[in-house]
Scaffold this active site. Structure first.
Site, mmCIF file in Angstrom:
data_model
loop_
_atom_site.group_PDB
_atom_site.id
_atom_site.type_symbol
_atom_site.label_atom_id
_atom_site.label_comp_id
_atom_site.label_asym_id
_atom_site.label_seq_id
_atom_site.Cartn_x
_atom_site.Cartn_y
_atom_site.Cartn_z
ATOM 1 N N GLY A 31 -34.774 -24.598 32.178
ATOM 2 C CA GLY A 31 -34.953 -26.047 32.131
ATOM 3 C C GLY A 31 -35.070 -26.546 30.704
ATOM 4 O O GLY A 31 -34.649 -25.874 29.768
ATOM 5 N N ALA A 32 -35.645 -27.765 30.530
ATOM 6 C CA ALA A 32 -35.691 -28.435 29.220
ATOM 7 C C ALA A 32 -34.279 -28.441 28.628
ATOM 8 O O ALA A 32 -34.041 -28.024 27.496
ATOM 9 C CB ALA A 32 -36.683 -27.767 28.272
ATOM 10 N N HIS A 34 -30.508 -29.160 27.230
ATOM 11 C CA HIS A 34 -29.901 -29.910 26.134
ATOM 12 C C HIS A 34 -28.406 -29.652 26.176
ATOM 13 O O HIS A 34 -27.904 -28.944 27.088
ATOM 14 C CB HIS A 34 -30.528 -29.506 24.795
ATOM 15 C CG HIS A 34 -30.574 -28.014 24.579
ATOM 16 N ND1 HIS A 34 -29.447 -27.243 24.446
ATOM 17 C CD2 HIS A 34 -31.626 -27.150 24.514
ATOM 18 C CE1 HIS A 34 -29.781 -25.988 24.280
ATOM 19 N NE2 HIS A 34 -31.111 -25.883 24.331
ATOM 20 N N GLY A 36 -26.562 -27.682 24.708
ATOM 21 C CA GLY A 36 -26.179 -26.266 24.752
ATOM 22 C C GLY A 36 -26.045 -25.787 26.197
ATOM 23 O O GLY A 36 -25.112 -25.056 26.547
ATOM 24 N N HIS A 37 -27.000 -26.192 27.042
ATOM 25 C CA HIS A 37 -26.918 -25.802 28.462
ATOM 26 C C HIS A 37 -25.722 -26.467 29.139
ATOM 27 O O HIS A 37 -25.055 -25.870 29.984
ATOM 28 C CB HIS A 37 -28.204 -26.216 29.201
ATOM 29 C CG HIS A 37 -29.444 -25.545 28.695
ATOM 30 N ND1 HIS A 37 -30.379 -26.201 27.928
ATOM 31 C CD2 HIS A 37 -29.897 -24.284 28.838
ATOM 32 C CE1 HIS A 37 -31.366 -25.368 27.634
ATOM 33 N NE2 HIS A 37 -31.106 -24.201 28.170
ATOM 34 N N GLN A 61 -41.338 -13.303 30.621
ATOM 35 C CA GLN A 61 -40.699 -13.133 29.311
ATOM 36 C C GLN A 61 -41.489 -13.784 28.174
ATOM 37 O O GLN A 61 -41.015 -13.845 27.052
ATOM 38 C CB GLN A 61 -39.250 -13.610 29.341
ATOM 39 C CG GLN A 61 -39.050 -15.104 29.527
ATOM 40 C CD GLN A 61 -37.579 -15.446 29.682
ATOM 41 O OE1 GLN A 61 -37.014 -15.282 30.749
ATOM 42 N NE2 GLN A 61 -36.942 -15.925 28.610
ATOM 43 N N ASP A 150 -28.908 -17.016 21.825
ATOM 44 C CA ASP A 150 -29.798 -15.897 22.147
ATOM 45 C C ASP A 150 -28.935 -14.629 22.168
ATOM 46 O O ASP A 150 -28.663 -14.061 23.220
ATOM 47 C CB ASP A 150 -30.479 -16.140 23.490
ATOM 48 C CG ASP A 150 -31.398 -17.342 23.430
ATOM 49 O OD1 ASP A 150 -32.400 -17.287 22.714
ATOM 50 O OD2 ASP A 150 -31.085 -18.362 24.072
HETATM 51 O O1 PAF Z 1 -32.108 -18.060 27.980
HETATM 52 C C1 PAF Z 1 -32.929 -18.444 28.833
HETATM 53 O O2 PAF Z 1 -33.119 -19.651 29.069
HETATM 54 C C2 PAF Z 1 -33.726 -17.410 29.607
HETATM 55 O O3 PAF Z 1 -34.055 -16.322 28.815
HETATM 56 C C3 PAF Z 1 -33.027 -16.962 30.917
HETATM 57 C C4 PAF Z 1 -31.716 -16.242 30.628
HETATM 58 C C5 PAF Z 1 -32.775 -18.160 31.798
HETATM 59 C C6 PAF Z 1 -33.931 -15.969 31.667
HETATM 60 O O4 PAF Z 1 -35.153 -16.569 31.997
#
Ligand code: PAF
Length: 280
Positions: A31-32, A34, A36-37, A61, A150
């Protein structure tokens, strides 16, 4: 766009997609959202493909003392953005659904997850691999899309998919950047105005260093210069390192695909970025 929060409804919706002959593409997120998503959603959209996004802030994580509690949660605007981008289904499980009482299995991807962020954030990539494997099993996608920002996460997921025989194509999508070069990140909101202005030093220092390495300059000197530039700009540097783009082993041979990676703290924001080395 369907928004689904329970397993039975998810199974039924995916069965309908498959019965219609659709290919399924997954975009996992916390979520959150932007731009990029949204670039991941755009990359995933193909004729005959249904795009499924997941939104789950994965507690596994985040380490002790990290930003799980203050990680931005913006459900309404996330759903609006996904809908506008043409996403077909959003999977929004609760922590109880993902990690019910008694959950005891974790995935650890040796090697590629151990250096860099794996060293600075112990357990982080185990949490990522575990949740992504669960999402893969829950959704059963044909392809899954991850941002190159990432970069180590992408390498960890590629290794896991190969090692565990997930029949899934993993697609890396280039980093989306602000006009001045800062990589888009949900964590950029932690920067105040002054820090945001200084943060541009990160992509700039990486660009300068990557070009110097590409020209064949001494790697140790270039990395030391990049660290010094970042420190002078107000960053607390975690690492600036050159690694093999596939295995993330440091100090790769010059004939291997290479990636320059950095993590540095500006105020309360820990920023990461990376750039490919191209020769010449
Ligand atoms: O990149 C992320 O937003 C997170 O690490 C992911 C891949 C959704 C796993 O929680």
């Amino acid at each position: 766009m369907q928004v689904i929060r329970d397993r039975e409804a998810l199974v039924a919706a995916l069965a309908t997609m498959r019965a219609e002959g659709a290919r399924v593409a997954l975009v996992p997120t916390m979520g959150a959202l932007h731009a990029g998503h949204i670039a991941l959603i755009e990359a995933a959209k193909r004729p005959g493909t249904k795009v499924v996004a997941s939104i789950f802030v994965n507690p596994k994580q985040f380490g002790a003392g990290e930003d799980l509690g203050r990680y931005p949660r913006r459900e309404a605007s996330d759903l609006r953005m996904l809908n506008e981008a043409g996403c077909d289904l959003v999977w929004m499980p609760s922590v109880e659904i993902m990690y019910p009482e008694g959950h005891a299995t974790n995935i650890r991807v040796a090697g590629v997850s151990e250096g860099f962020d794996g060293e600075s954030r112990p357990g982080h990539f185990d949490g990522v691999a575990t949740v992504v494997a669960k999402l893969f099993n829950q959704i059963g996608p044909d392809a899954a899309y991850f941002g190159e920002k990432d970069f180590q996460q992408l390498a960890v997921i590629r290794r896991m998919v190969a090692d565990l025989d997930f029949p899934i194509e993993v697609v890396g999508v280039p980093t989306q950047r602000e006009d001045d070069g800062l990589a888009l990140s949900s964590r950029n909101i932690y920067l105040d105005e002054e820090e945001r202005a200084k943060a541009v030093a990160l992509p700039r220092a990486l660009g300068v260093a990557a070009r110097a390495i590409g020209r064949g300059e001494d790697v140790a000197t270039v990395l030391a210069d990049a660290r010094a530039t970042l420190t002078a700009a107000g960053f607390e540097v975690d690492y600036v390192a050159l690694a093999d783009a596939e295995t993330l082993v440091p100090d790769p041979a010059a004939d291997r695909p290479r990636r320059l990676l950095a993590a540095a703290r500006m105020g309360s924001a820990r920023l990461i970025d990376n750039i490919a080395i191209s020769d010449g």
